[in-house]
Design an enzyme around this catalytic site. Structure first.
Site, PDB file in Angstrom:
ATOM      1  N   ARG A 231     -13.478 -14.876 -33.818  1.00  0.00           N
ATOM      2  CA  ARG A 231     -12.083 -15.228 -34.134  1.00  0.00           C
ATOM      3  C   ARG A 231     -11.097 -14.144 -33.676  1.00  0.00           C
ATOM      4  O   ARG A 231     -10.090 -13.893 -34.344  1.00  0.00           O
ATOM      5  CB  ARG A 231     -11.904 -15.469 -35.643  1.00  0.00           C
TER       6      ARG A 231
ATOM      7  N   SER B 122     -10.097 -21.746 -43.094  1.00  0.00           N
ATOM      8  CA  SER B 122     -10.809 -20.614 -43.705  1.00  0.00           C
ATOM      9  C   SER B 122      -9.839 -19.460 -43.943  1.00  0.00           C
ATOM     10  O   SER B 122      -9.169 -19.011 -43.014  1.00  0.00           O
ATOM     11  CB  SER B 122     -11.936 -20.134 -42.789  1.00  0.00           C
TER      12      SER B 122
ATOM     13  N   GLU C 118      -8.675 -14.300 -42.354  1.00  0.00           N
ATOM     14  CA  GLU C 118      -8.723 -15.028 -41.080  1.00  0.00           C
ATOM     15  C   GLU C 118      -7.327 -15.600 -40.799  1.00  0.00           C
ATOM     16  O   GLU C 118      -6.900 -15.680 -39.657  1.00  0.00           O
ATOM     17  CB  GLU C 118      -9.769 -16.153 -41.141  1.00  0.00           C
TER      18      GLU C 118
END
Ligand SMILES: Cc1cc2nc3c(=O)[nH]c(=O)nc-3n(C[C@H](O)[C@H](O)[C@H](O)COP(=O)(O)OP(=O)(O)OC[C@H]3O[C@@H](n4cnc5c(N)ncnc54)[C@H](O)[C@@H]3O)c2cc1C
Length: 302
Positions: A176, A225, A295
């Protein structure tokens, strides 16, 4: 936002649209946060280039995609917020084994071209909320795929309005993350695919959608998330183990269906969400020694 610093009578002449003190909550999935000092919707790449070359010196620029990974803070964003809504930014073209998509394309909108043409390897992307630009920036992924595995090249514009074509390996993608220069604006990406049987691709896309429908909360104000999975662990397990799944702050709580999905019940402020995230991260740190990393991306001023 504390006081306007941009002189709104001196904005560069553009073909696109400006909106002054534009509330940003309507552009984000979490549906919280303050205004953009000035929001700019360029008509096309040339309009964007002209804007970058003529905007007030030292003014900040932030690009918003689908707002599906953002927590805009209650004080809003100073400077310019750019949203790529012009038709050129939604272009999709197929050539050989590459699908070119403009950065403003919604990932969901790829479904048709991916299924109809049997573009194997791109099925995962069709289920991720947000735009292609946002997906590249965060190396978005799911179901074993992520952008880094299918990216051939990206077209970007730097702060001087120059267009560069950048190879995938130059982004140094991680989980990510990428080391993407903050002042580059993604214009579009070339994605590699493998020509695959149409029915196989169609089934894969449907399977992914079904998984989300049954395993993830639907129709809520969320940014997906909230925390990244720490190496060898799952954020949701740590949250549950430490009681974070039942913590609440104002209108912010974690979803009962998936406790790493934060949920705004419609009354939360960005401050409520930040406080809930801090409270959960502190509980996990105290009880397990593991530091959870967000995140979702926090942007703007308190
Ligand atoms: C229900 C739900 C499920 C999700 N599931 C997943 C999942 O399975 N996998 C996953 O990885 N993520 C998931 N997410 C998170 C999110 O969808 C992704 O991170 C997505 O790629 C963000 O794209 P966006 O266009 O919404 O970007 P935004 O949230 O608008 O922005 C994210 C970042 O990208 C930058 N950015 C956006 N466009 C550009 C551009 N053109 N040029 C330069 N920078 C740009 C922004 O400045 C910001 O830094 C989910 C979110 C939700 C709400």
């Amino acid at each position: 936002m504390t006081g306007t610093k941009l002189n709104i009578n001196m904005l560069p002449k553009v073909r696109g649209k400006y909106k002054i003190a534009e509330p940003l909550r309507q552009y984000t999935w979490l549906n919280v946060g303050g205004p953009a000092e000035v929001m700019f919707f360029p008509e096309d790449e040339e309009d964007l280039r002209n804007f970058l070359l003529n905007k007030p010196q030292n003014s900040e620029v932030f690009v918003i995609g689908g707002g599906s990974n953002l927590l805009v803070r209650d004080g809003g964003i100073a400077g310019f917020v750019i949203k790529l809504t012009g038709a050129e930014f939604a272009k999709k073209t197929l050539q050989d084994n590459i699908l070119y998509c403009g950065a403003g394309c919604l990932n969901f909108s790829l479904k048709q071209v991916v299924v109809e043409n049997g573009l194997g390897g791109l099925e995962f992307l069709c289920s991720i909320p947000g735009t292609i630009g946002g997906a590249l920036r965060s190396n978005a992924g799911c179901f074993g795929g992520d952008i880094s595995k299918v990216l051939e090249y990206a077209r970007v514009m730097n702060k001087n309005g120059e267009i560069l074509t950048v190879k995938a390996e130059d982004f140094h993608f991680g989980y990510r993350s990428s080391d993407f220069p903050p002042d580059w604006i993604i214009l579009g990406v070339g994605l590699r695919f493998e020509k695959t049987d149409v029915v196989e691709v169609q089934n894969k896309v449907a399977e992914n959608d079904e998984y989300r429908r049954t395993h993830q909360p639907q129709g809520i104000r969320t940014a997906g998330s909230t925390f990244k999975n720490p190496e060898g662990n799952a954020a949701w397990k740590l949250i549950k183990q430490c009681g974070g799944d039942v913590m609440q702050f104002g209108g912010a709580k974690m979803s009962e269906k998936h406790c790493n999905f934060l949920q705004n019940d419609g009354t939360a402020t960005a401050a409520d969400i930040e406080k809930l995230c801090d409270k959960i991260a502190n509980a996990v740190k105290q009880q397990t020694g593991i530091e959870l990393e967000l995140e979702i991306k926090k942007v703007g001023q308190e």
